[in-house]
Design a protein around this motif. Structure first.
Motif, PDB file in Angstrom:
ATOM      1  N   CYS A   8       0.862  -1.187   0.000  1.00  0.00           N
ATOM      2  CA  CYS A   8       0.000   0.000   0.000  1.00  0.00           C
ATOM      3  C   CYS A   8       0.894   1.230   0.000  1.00  0.00           C
ATOM      4  O   CYS A   8       0.853   2.048   0.898  1.00  0.00           O
ATOM      5  CB  CYS A   8      -0.913  -0.045   1.214  1.00  0.00           C
ATOM      6  SG  CYS A   8      -2.234   1.154   1.090  1.00  0.00           S
ATOM      7  N   GLY A   9       1.730   1.316  -1.019  1.00  0.00           N
ATOM      8  CA  GLY A   9       2.644   2.454  -1.145  1.00  0.00           C
ATOM      9  C   GLY A   9       2.009   3.532  -2.001  1.00  0.00           C
ATOM     10  O   GLY A   9       0.807   3.767  -1.931  1.00  0.00           O
ATOM     11  N   LYS A  10       2.833   4.162  -2.846  1.00  0.00           N
ATOM     12  CA  LYS A  10       2.353   5.303  -3.638  1.00  0.00           C
ATOM     13  C   LYS A  10       1.185   4.912  -4.542  1.00  0.00           C
ATOM     14  O   LYS A  10       0.139   5.549  -4.543  1.00  0.00           O
ATOM     15  CB  LYS A  10       3.497   5.855  -4.507  1.00  0.00           C
ATOM     16  CG  LYS A  10       4.559   6.593  -3.702  1.00  0.00           C
ATOM     17  CD  LYS A  10       5.636   7.152  -4.574  1.00  0.00           C
ATOM     18  CE  LYS A  10       6.565   6.107  -5.163  1.00  0.00           C
ATOM     19  NZ  LYS A  10       7.384   5.353  -4.208  1.00  0.00           N
ATOM     20  N   MET A  11       1.357   3.800  -5.284  1.00  0.00           N
ATOM     21  CA  MET A  11       0.333   3.464  -6.282  1.00  0.00           C
ATOM     22  C   MET A  11      -0.846   2.727  -5.637  1.00  0.00           C
ATOM     23  O   MET A  11      -1.999   3.082  -5.848  1.00  0.00           O
ATOM     24  CB  MET A  11       0.971   2.621  -7.402  1.00  0.00           C
ATOM     25  CG  MET A  11       0.156   2.553  -8.652  1.00  0.00           C
ATOM     26  SD  MET A  11      -0.038   4.158  -9.460  1.00  0.00           S
ATOM     27  CE  MET A  11      -1.786   4.338  -9.344  1.00  0.00           C
ATOM     28  N   ARG A  32       3.064  -3.317   6.438  1.00  0.00           N
ATOM     29  CA  ARG A  32       4.228  -3.802   7.160  1.00  0.00           C
ATOM     30  C   ARG A  32       4.874  -2.723   8.021  1.00  0.00           C
ATOM     31  O   ARG A  32       5.253  -2.949   9.149  1.00  0.00           O
ATOM     32  CB  ARG A  32       5.235  -4.258   6.099  1.00  0.00           C
ATOM     33  CG  ARG A  32       5.914  -5.540   6.379  1.00  0.00           C
ATOM     34  CD  ARG A  32       6.746  -5.931   5.209  1.00  0.00           C
ATOM     35  NE  ARG A  32       7.327  -4.802   4.498  1.00  0.00           N
ATOM     36  CZ  ARG A  32       8.526  -4.784   3.970  1.00  0.00           C
ATOM     37  NH1 ARG A  32       9.284  -5.839   4.078  1.00  0.00           N
ATOM     38  NH2 ARG A  32       8.967  -3.738   3.324  1.00  0.00           N
ATOM     39  N   SER A  33       5.001  -1.538   7.474  1.00  0.00           N
ATOM     40  CA  SER A  33       5.756  -0.491   8.172  1.00  0.00           C
ATOM     41  C   SER A  33       4.886   0.343   9.106  1.00  0.00           C
ATOM     42  O   SER A  33       5.386   1.258   9.748  1.00  0.00           O
ATOM     43  CB  SER A  33       6.434   0.419   7.151  1.00  0.00           C
ATOM     44  OG  SER A  33       5.466   0.945   6.276  1.00  0.00           O
ATOM     45  N   ARG A  35       2.590   2.540   8.409  1.00  0.00           N
ATOM     46  CA  ARG A  35       2.339   3.932   7.996  1.00  0.00           C
ATOM     47  C   ARG A  35       0.846   4.256   8.090  1.00  0.00           C
ATOM     48  O   ARG A  35       0.008   3.342   8.092  1.00  0.00           O
ATOM     49  CB  ARG A  35       2.848   4.163   6.568  1.00  0.00           C
ATOM     50  CG  ARG A  35       1.946   3.530   5.527  1.00  0.00           C
ATOM     51  CD  ARG A  35       2.379   3.884   4.137  1.00  0.00           C
ATOM     52  NE  ARG A  35       3.681   3.265   3.857  1.00  0.00           N
ATOM     53  CZ  ARG A  35       4.267   3.330   2.675  1.00  0.00           C
ATOM     54  NH1 ARG A  35       3.715   3.988   1.706  1.00  0.00           N
ATOM     55  NH2 ARG A  35       5.419   2.726   2.469  1.00  0.00           N
ATOM     56  N   ALA A  61       0.432  -5.196  -5.142  1.00  0.00           N
ATOM     57  CA  ALA A  61       0.895  -3.814  -5.358  1.00  0.00           C
ATOM     58  C   ALA A  61       2.253  -3.584  -4.710  1.00  0.00           C
ATOM     59  O   ALA A  61       2.566  -2.482  -4.262  1.00  0.00           O
ATOM     60  CB  ALA A  61      -0.146  -2.825  -4.836  1.00  0.00           C
ATOM     61  N   VAL A  62       3.065  -4.664  -4.649  1.00  0.00           N
ATOM     62  CA  VAL A  62       4.463  -4.502  -4.230  1.00  0.00           C
ATOM     63  C   VAL A  62       5.289  -4.279  -5.492  1.00  0.00           C
ATOM     64  O   VAL A  62       4.794  -4.423  -6.609  1.00  0.00           O
ATOM     65  CB  VAL A  62       4.980  -5.729  -3.436  1.00  0.00           C
ATOM     66  CG1 VAL A  62       4.239  -5.866  -2.120  1.00  0.00           C
ATOM     67  CG2 VAL A  62       4.879  -7.018  -4.251  1.00  0.00           C
ATOM     68  N   LYS A  63       6.551  -3.931  -5.334  1.00  0.00           N
ATOM     69  CA  LYS A  63       7.438  -3.725  -6.486  1.00  0.00           C
ATOM     70  C   LYS A  63       7.620  -5.067  -7.221  1.00  0.00           C
ATOM     71  O   LYS A  63       7.654  -6.120  -6.577  1.00  0.00           O
ATOM     72  CB  LYS A  63       8.815  -3.252  -5.997  1.00  0.00           C
ATOM     73  CG  LYS A  63       8.765  -1.917  -5.276  1.00  0.00           C
ATOM     74  CD  LYS A  63       8.984  -0.806  -6.258  1.00  0.00           C
ATOM     75  CE  LYS A  63       9.125   0.532  -5.560  1.00  0.00           C
ATOM     76  NZ  LYS A  63       8.780   1.646  -6.453  1.00  0.00           N
ATOM     77  N   PRO A  64       7.788  -5.024  -8.532  1.00  0.00           N
ATOM     78  CA  PRO A  64       7.944  -6.294  -9.273  1.00  0.00           C
ATOM     79  C   PRO A  64       9.072  -7.163  -8.710  1.00  0.00           C
ATOM     80  O   PRO A  64       8.939  -8.379  -8.607  1.00  0.00           O
ATOM     81  CB  PRO A  64       8.268  -5.841 -10.702  1.00  0.00           C
ATOM     82  CG  PRO A  64       7.927  -4.403 -10.788  1.00  0.00           C
ATOM     83  CD  PRO A  64       7.828  -3.842  -9.399  1.00  0.00           C
ATOM     84  N   VAL A  70       7.699 -12.154  -1.822  1.00  0.00           N
ATOM     85  CA  VAL A  70       6.531 -11.819  -0.994  1.00  0.00           C
ATOM     86  C   VAL A  70       5.305 -12.669  -1.322  1.00  0.00           C
ATOM     87  O   VAL A  70       4.612 -13.174  -0.423  1.00  0.00           O
ATOM     88  CB  VAL A  70       6.170 -10.312  -1.185  1.00  0.00           C
ATOM     89  CG1 VAL A  70       4.877  -9.961  -0.454  1.00  0.00           C
ATOM     90  CG2 VAL A  70       7.308  -9.410  -0.732  1.00  0.00           C
ATOM     91  N   ILE A  87      -0.910  -4.959 -10.144  1.00  0.00           N
ATOM     92  CA  ILE A  87      -0.628  -3.656 -10.761  1.00  0.00           C
ATOM     93  C   ILE A  87       0.871  -3.502 -11.025  1.00  0.00           C
ATOM     94  O   ILE A  87       1.319  -2.423 -11.402  1.00  0.00           O
ATOM     95  CB  ILE A  87      -1.163  -2.479  -9.910  1.00  0.00           C
ATOM     96  CG1 ILE A  87      -0.386  -2.337  -8.593  1.00  0.00           C
ATOM     97  CG2 ILE A  87      -2.663  -2.609  -9.639  1.00  0.00           C
ATOM     98  CD1 ILE A  87      -0.576  -0.957  -7.934  1.00  0.00           C
ATOM     99  N   ALA A  88       1.632  -4.583 -10.826  1.00  0.00           N
ATOM    100  CA  ALA A  88       3.087  -4.482 -10.966  1.00  0.00           C
ATOM    101  C   ALA A  88       3.498  -4.379 -12.434  1.00  0.00           C
ATOM    102  O   ALA A  88       2.950  -5.054 -13.294  1.00  0.00           O
ATOM    103  CB  ALA A  88       3.744  -5.709 -10.332  1.00  0.00           C
ATOM    104  N   ALA A  89       4.503  -3.559 -12.695  1.00  0.00           N
ATOM    105  CA  ALA A  89       5.010  -3.397 -14.061  1.00  0.00           C
ATOM    106  C   ALA A  89       5.728  -4.670 -14.504  1.00  0.00           C
ATOM    107  O   ALA A  89       6.463  -5.290 -13.730  1.00  0.00           O
ATOM    108  CB  ALA A  89       5.969  -2.209 -14.120  1.00  0.00           C
ATOM    109  N   PRO A 110      -2.028   0.832 -13.860  1.00  0.00           N
ATOM    110  CA  PRO A 110      -2.596   2.168 -13.621  1.00  0.00           C
ATOM    111  C   PRO A 110      -1.529   3.253 -13.843  1.00  0.00           C
ATOM    112  O   PRO A 110      -0.391   2.946 -14.210  1.00  0.00           O
ATOM    113  CB  PRO A 110      -2.948   2.097 -12.142  1.00  0.00           C
ATOM    114  CG  PRO A 110      -1.863   1.225 -11.569  1.00  0.00           C
ATOM    115  CD  PRO A 110      -1.412   0.276 -12.650  1.00  0.00           C
TER     116      PRO A 110
END
Ligand SMILES: NC(=O)c1ccc[n+]([C@@H]2O[C@H](COP(=O)([O-])OP(=O)(O)OC[C@H]3O[C@@H](n4cnc5c(N)ncnc54)[C@H](OP(=O)(O)O)[C@@H]3O)[C@@H](O)[C@H]2O)c1
Length: 259
Positions: A8-11, A32-33, A35, A61-64, A70, A87-89, A110
């Motif tokens: 659940c970061g920026k995107m 996790r963190s 926030r 929605a984590v980094k590729p 994960v 939604i990962a690139a 997105p």
């Protein structure tokens, strides 16, 4: 409907804010963190807190690069008949299905204006997907902006290079344009407002017009006028065309590497 958001970061965070307002679903978020995240969603610190639970959809929605480490921890949390939406690139539906018990996977690409409901979303459904999964992904996309379904996964990676990464290009072009306005003597604040309003107004006008953008450009250039003087420099030796072609190509090549 129970939906789990992993990352659940920026995107993911930008999309979640729209989903909470518009989707008839309960969202659980892995945070996790710790926030601060929007109210209206249940937050857990990791997959351990979800033992025994099942979700109708799990959004990746984590980094590729984080996916192989994960996502296997979430492979048993999908309800029967559910699907993953990534939604990962780059990371392909085939590679994701391999990690996730060959479950149905939809890729939704997105871009960051999802925050204001203006995301350009590309969608591609992997082979195991049913109409119900496509309908859910379509709804997830449309609550954040527009949706374009693609039949070819390579086309989604090309859309990523144009639209997914696109806001970054626009911000960088705007930064350079603002720096140029400052170099002409405007304060940082005035330069920012002049440039962003000019870009926003021109883009909105082009979007509403039936005219080709090259025609619109010609329509603001008078012979030996100020705009022509500027455009002659901007188009010198086709450097801008080369730069933007190389920019989108580099992003596409990176998406291919991430498959
Ligand atoms: N940013 C964009 O403009 C954009 C556009 C299109 C697509 N995307 C795609 O969106 C995805 C996320 O990108 P982003 O820009 O949002 O990155 P980001 O801000 O770095 O967010 C990544 C999230 O993943 C979480 N995470 C990392 N390891 C985790 C784990 N083991 N368990 C649970 N969560 C974990 C992080 O949580 P913690 O902070 O708690 O560690 C963070 O919230 C990427 O795959 C990217 O390709 C991004």
């Amino acid at each position: 409907m129970e939906i789990l958001l992993v990352g659940c970061g920026k995107m993911g965070g930008a999309m979640l804010r729209r989903w909470l307002d518009a989707m008839p679903a309960r969202f659980t978020t892995v945070n996790r963190s710790g926030r601060a995240l929007p109210p209206g969603t249940e937050h857990v610190a990791g997959h351990e807190a979800l033992a025994g639970r099942r979700f109708d959809a799990i959004i990746i929605a984590v980094k590729p690069q984080q996916i192989p480490e994960v996502m296997p921890d979430y492979a048993d949390l999908l309800a029967d008949g559910g699907c993953y939406v990534s939604i990962a690139a780059g990371y392909s539906t085939g590679s994701l299905a391999n990690l996730l018990n060959n479950a149905p996977v939809i890729r939704l690409m997105p871009n960051l204006p999802a925050l204001i409901g203006r995301s350009v979303n590309g969608l591609f459904a992997g082979p195991a997907c049913a109409d119900l999964h496509r309908e859910l992904a379509d709804q997830l996309a449309r609550t954040t902006g527009m949706a374009v379904w693609l039949d070819d996964e390579d086309e989604l990676d090309r859309l990523t290079a144009v639209a997914g990464s696109g806001p970054g290009y626009v911000f960088e072009i705007a930064r350079s344009y603002i720096a140029a306005a400052e170099a002409l003597g405007f304060t940082a604040e005035t330069a920012r407002s002049l440039v962003l309003e000019t870009m926003g107004g021109a883009i909105e006008m082009a979007a509403r017009s039936d005219q080709d953008v090259a025609e619109l450009r010609n329509s603001v250039m008078s012979k030996k006028g100020t705009t022509e003087a500027g455009i002659n420099v901007l188009r010198r030796d086709g450097q801008l065309d080369d730069l933007l072609r190389d920019t989108t190509r580099a992003a596409y090549d990176r998406a291919v590497e991430l498959r």
